[in-house]
Design a protein around this motif. Structure first.
Motif, PDB file in Angstrom:
ATOM      1  N   PRO A 177       8.452  32.886   2.918  1.00 19.12           N
ATOM      2  CA  PRO A 177       7.348  33.780   3.292  1.00 19.12           C
ATOM      3  C   PRO A 177       6.784  34.501   2.077  1.00 19.12           C
ATOM      4  CG  PRO A 177       9.257  34.097   4.724  1.00 19.12           C
ATOM      5  CD  PRO A 177       9.718  33.246   3.589  1.00 19.12           C
ATOM      6  N   LEU A 178       5.492  34.773   2.120  1.00 15.11           N
ATOM      7  CA  LEU A 178       4.889  35.588   1.073  1.00 15.11           C
ATOM      8  C   LEU A 178       5.406  37.019   1.197  1.00 15.11           C
ATOM      9  CD1 LEU A 178       1.228  34.227   1.306  1.00 15.11           C
ATOM     10  CD2 LEU A 178       2.964  33.628  -0.392  1.00 15.11           C
ATOM     11  N   ARG A 179       5.411  37.716   0.087  1.00 14.30           N
ATOM     12  CA  ARG A 179       6.008  39.057   0.070  1.00 14.30           C
ATOM     13  C   ARG A 179       5.026  40.133   0.525  1.00 14.30           C
ATOM     14  NH1 ARG A 179       9.300  40.076  -5.404  1.00 14.30           N
ATOM     15  NH2 ARG A 179       9.578  42.061  -4.289  1.00 14.30           N
ATOM     16  N   CYS A 180       5.523  41.030   1.357  1.00 18.05           N
ATOM     17  CA  CYS A 180       4.737  42.171   1.832  1.00 18.05           C
ATOM     18  C   CYS A 180       5.180  43.474   1.188  1.00 18.05           C
ATOM     19  CB  CYS A 180       4.848  42.295   3.351  1.00 18.05           C
ATOM     20  SG  CYS A 180       4.190  40.872   4.261  1.00 18.05           S
ATOM     21  N   ASP A 181       6.357  43.466   0.547  1.00 17.91           N
ATOM     22  CA  ASP A 181       6.910  44.703  -0.009  1.00 17.91           C
ATOM     23  C   ASP A 181       6.240  45.136  -1.300  1.00 17.91           C
ATOM     24  OD1 ASP A 181       8.209  42.273  -0.992  1.00 17.91           O
ATOM     25  OD2 ASP A 181       9.460  43.621  -2.193  1.00 17.91           O
ATOM     26  N   LEU A 182       5.335  44.300  -1.829  1.00 15.12           N
ATOM     27  CA  LEU A 182       4.629  44.644  -3.066  1.00 15.12           C
ATOM     28  C   LEU A 182       3.311  45.364  -2.795  1.00 15.12           C
ATOM     29  CD1 LEU A 182       5.145  41.261  -4.983  1.00 15.12           C
ATOM     30  CD2 LEU A 182       6.523  43.345  -5.151  1.00 15.12           C
ATOM     31  N   PHE A 183       2.968  45.516  -1.528  1.00 17.28           N
ATOM     32  CA  PHE A 183       1.679  46.085  -1.134  1.00 17.28           C
ATOM     33  C   PHE A 183       1.478  47.498  -1.675  1.00 17.28           C
ATOM     34  CE2 PHE A 183      -0.692  48.445   2.307  1.00 17.28           C
ATOM     35  CZ  PHE A 183      -1.945  47.965   1.974  1.00 17.28           C
ATOM     36  N   ARG A 184       0.291  47.759  -2.208  1.00 14.57           N
ATOM     37  CA  ARG A 184      -0.103  49.081  -2.681  1.00 14.57           C
ATOM     38  C   ARG A 184      -1.220  49.600  -1.795  1.00 14.57           C
ATOM     39  NH1 ARG A 184      -0.919  47.200  -8.964  1.00 14.57           N
ATOM     40  NH2 ARG A 184       1.299  46.908  -9.511  1.00 14.57           N
ATOM     41  N   VAL A 185      -1.010  50.699  -1.150  1.00 12.48           N
ATOM     42  CA  VAL A 185      -1.993  51.273  -0.241  1.00 12.48           C
ATOM     43  C   VAL A 185      -3.227  51.739  -1.018  1.00 12.48           C
ATOM     44  CG1 VAL A 185      -2.436  53.086   1.460  1.00 12.48           C
ATOM     45  CG2 VAL A 185      -0.163  52.045   1.288  1.00 12.48           C
ATOM     46  N   PRO A 186      -4.421  51.346  -0.603  1.00 14.98           N
ATOM     47  CA  PRO A 186      -5.636  51.823  -1.279  1.00 14.98           C
ATOM     48  C   PRO A 186      -5.680  53.351  -1.315  1.00 14.98           C
ATOM     49  CG  PRO A 186      -6.182  50.044   0.213  1.00 14.98           C
ATOM     50  CD  PRO A 186      -4.743  50.385   0.469  1.00 14.98           C
ATOM     51  N   GLY A 187      -5.999  53.884  -2.489  1.00 14.51           N
ATOM     52  CA  GLY A 187      -6.091  55.328  -2.652  1.00 14.51           C
ATOM     53  C   GLY A 187      -4.800  55.990  -3.078  1.00 14.51           C
ATOM     54  N   SER A 188      -3.681  55.232  -3.038  1.00 14.67           N
ATOM     55  CA  SER A 188      -2.416  55.814  -3.475  1.00 14.67           C
ATOM     56  C   SER A 188      -2.346  55.824  -4.988  1.00 14.67           C
ATOM     57  CB  SER A 188      -1.226  55.030  -2.920  1.00 14.67           C
ATOM     58  OG  SER A 188      -1.178  53.736  -3.519  1.00 14.67           O
ATOM     59  N   GLN A 189      -1.452  56.627  -5.538  1.00 18.56           N
ATOM     60  CA  GLN A 189      -1.293  56.674  -6.994  1.00 18.56           C
ATOM     61  C   GLN A 189      -0.850  55.337  -7.542  1.00 18.56           C
ATOM     62  OE1 GLN A 189      -1.961  59.211  -9.190  1.00 18.56           O
ATOM     63  NE2 GLN A 189      -2.956  60.140  -7.416  1.00 18.56           N
ATOM     64  N   MET A 190       0.011  54.610  -6.805  1.00 19.41           N
ATOM     65  CA  MET A 190       0.492  53.335  -7.308  1.00 19.41           C
ATOM     66  C   MET A 190      -0.600  52.305  -7.417  1.00 19.41           C
ATOM     67  SD  MET A 190       3.556  53.575  -8.212  1.00 19.41           S
ATOM     68  CE  MET A 190       3.819  51.826  -8.466  1.00 19.41           C
ATOM     69  N   SER A 191      -1.662  52.423  -6.590  1.00 16.84           N
ATOM     70  CA  SER A 191      -2.747  51.452  -6.655  1.00 16.84           C
ATOM     71  C   SER A 191      -3.562  51.584  -7.917  1.00 16.84           C
ATOM     72  CB  SER A 191      -3.653  51.592  -5.423  1.00 16.84           C
ATOM     73  OG  SER A 191      -4.359  52.822  -5.454  1.00 16.84           O
ATOM     74  N   LEU A 192      -3.331  52.631  -8.709  1.00 17.83           N
ATOM     75  CA  LEU A 192      -4.080  52.826  -9.947  1.00 17.83           C
ATOM     76  C   LEU A 192      -3.434  52.089 -11.118  1.00 17.83           C
ATOM     77  CD1 LEU A 192      -4.764  56.661  -9.637  1.00 17.83           C
ATOM     78  CD2 LEU A 192      -6.255  54.769  -8.945  1.00 17.83           C
ATOM     79  N   PHE A 193      -2.242  51.532 -10.910  1.00 22.92           N
ATOM     80  CA  PHE A 193      -1.528  50.922 -12.026  1.00 22.92           C
ATOM     81  C   PHE A 193      -1.377  49.428 -11.823  1.00 22.92           C
ATOM     82  CE2 PHE A 193      -0.220  55.340 -11.690  1.00 22.92           C
ATOM     83  CZ  PHE A 193      -0.353  55.777 -12.983  1.00 22.92           C
TER      84      PHE A 193
END
Length: 347
Positions: free
Chosen positions: A331-347
Motif C-alpha cells: 500500500p502507498l503510505r498515508c503517514d507522510l501526509f502534511r496537512v495544508p496550512g500546518s507548520q510541517m507543510s512549509l518544509f
C-alpha cells in the motif's frame, strides 16, 4: 436530441457511430450527423472535488476526475453513461462535449485541510482519463499532482495517455511510497486500437511510456483492460510480456463491461467494424454475464463468470507468474501526509 450517421465509416477520430439521447431525456430526434464534430469544452465551477464510494469491488474509497467526458473516444468506456446525467448523449457527446474543472486543485487543497480529513490513497482517472488531449492546454491534472506532492498525499493514477510522461518530475519526486501509475494496454494490434480507441496513443507508444516511467523510478502497473471476449482475449499473454519487457512491475485485468447505454453503442461498433465477429463476441460476452450483456452485481462485474471467464483468469495468473508481474505492491503510505496550512507543510 439524438443523431445518427447512417453511412459508416463514421466520423474521423471518433469512436461512437451515433449520438442517441441519454436515458433521462423525454424526447429523441433523428438527424444526420456532420462529417466532423469539433471538441467543445466548458468549465464547471465546483465546491468539492473528491468523490467517495463504498464499492467492495474497488481498491480505493475516494477519487478525483479533472474532466467529465473523454476525448479519447474509447467505444467500450464504462463511463459513457455518466454523460446522461448532464443531459448529454453517452455517444458522440461524451467524446466531443467535455467539461473541465479548472478549480479542482484549489478545491483539493481545501478538502485536504479540513479538520475531519483522514488521508487515504486518492485514485485519479478511474472514470475519465486525466491525460486526455485537452489536458495539454488545461493542465488541471498537473495542478492536482502539485497539491498532492506538496502535502505528501498518496495517489494512484489510471490512464491510457502518454502525456503522463510530462509529469515525471512530480511523480519521481513523490516516489514509490506516494505514487503509482496504471497504464492501460488493451491490444497490441495498432489498427484495432485505432478503431477501438481513436484518440489514444498507439500501443507501441504506450509501451514506450511504461519504459520511460520505469526508468525514472515510477512504479507502473499494466492494465490489460478491458479484455474483449472473442476479440482481444487471445492477446493477454502478449500484452503482459511486452509490458514486463518495458519495465512494468505489476498487472491487472478486467473483462469488458457494458453498462446501460454502452451496450448498444458497442454492438453498433461491432457490427460496423468487425461484422464477421460480432455474433461470436456478443455471445461470449453474454456467457461472461449469465446470459446478459452486463451483470452489475458486486463480485461478478469485474471478473465475469462461467467456463471462459475462469479460463481467462487462469491464463492471466499464469502469464503474470511467467513474466514476473504477479507481485502485489505494498500500500502507498498515508503517514507522510502534511496537512495544508500546518507548520510541517512549509518544509
Amino acid at each position: 436530441m439524438g443523431q445518427t450517421r447512417h453511412d459508416y465509416p463514421g466520423l474521423a477520430g471518433r469512436g461512437a457511430l451515433s449520438n442517441a439521447a441519454g436515458r433521462f431525456e423525454p424526447y429523441t430526434h433523428d438527424a444526420p450527423l456532420p462529417d466532423r464534430l469539433p471538441t467543445e469544452v466548458r468549465d464547471e465551477t465546483i465546491g468539492r472535488v473528491i468523490s467517495t464510494n463504498k464499492s467492495p469491488d474497488l481498491g480505493f474509497d475516494r477519487s478525483i476526475n479533472p474532466y467529465r467526458g473523454c476525448e479519447h473516444g474509447c467505444i467500450y468506456c464504462f463511463a459513457r453513461p455518466t454523460h446522461a446525467w448532464l443531459g448529454l448523449s453517452p455517444g458522440l457527446d461524451f467524446e466531443t462535449r467535455l467539461i473541465a474543472r479548472p478549480g479542482a486543485a484549489a478545491a483539493l487543497r481545501r478538502e485536504l485541510g479540513a479538520r475531519s480529513y483522514v488521508p487515504r490513497m486518492i485514485a485519479i482517472g478511474t472514470n475519465t482519463d486525466p491525460y486526455q488531449p485537452i489536458e495539454r492546454d488545461r493542465g488541471i491534472m498537473r495542478s492536482l499532482l502539485e497539491v498532492l506532492r506538496d502535502h505528501r498525499h498518496p495517489v494512484g493514477i489510471t490512464t491510457k495517455g502518454t502525456m503522463v510522461e510530462r509529469d515525471i518530475d512530480i511523480l519521481a519526486e513523490m516516489g514509490p511510497e506516494l505514487c503509482r501509475v496504471g497504464l492501460s494496454v488493451t491490444t497490441l494490434d495498432a489498427d484495432l486500437a485505432r478503431r477501438l480507441e481513436p484518440r489514444v496513443p498507439t500501443p507501441a507508444r504506450r509501451l514506450r511510456a511504461i519504459e520511460t516511467l520505469a526508468k525514472a523510478g515510477v512504479q507502473v502497473r499494466v492494465m490489460v483492460s478491458p479484455v474483449i471476449p472473442g476479440l482481444t482475449d487471445h492477446e493477454v499473454e502478449g500484452v503482459l510480456r511486452a509490458a514486463a519487457d518495458a519495465g512494468a512491475v505489476a498487472a491487472s485485468m478486467i473483462p469488458l463491461r457494458l453498462p446501460l447505454e454502452v451496450a448498444p453503442l458497442f454492438e453498433e461498433w461491432l457490427r460496423s467494424h468487425v461484422p464477421d465477429r460480432a455474433r461470436k463476441v456478443l455471445g461470449r460476452i453474454r456467457e461472461f454475464h449469465g446470459g446478459k450483456l452486463y451483470d452489475a452485481g458486486f463480485g461478478q462485474r469485474m471478473r465475469g463468470r462461467g467456463v471462459h471467464a475462469d479460463l481467462l483468469q487462469q491464463r492471466f495468473v499464469r502469464a503474470c507468474r511467467e513474466t514476473g508481474l504477479e507481485q502485489r505492491l505494498p500500500p502507498l503510505r498515508c503517514d507522510l501526509f502534511r496537512v495544508p496550512g500546518s507548520q510541517m507543510s512549509l518544509f
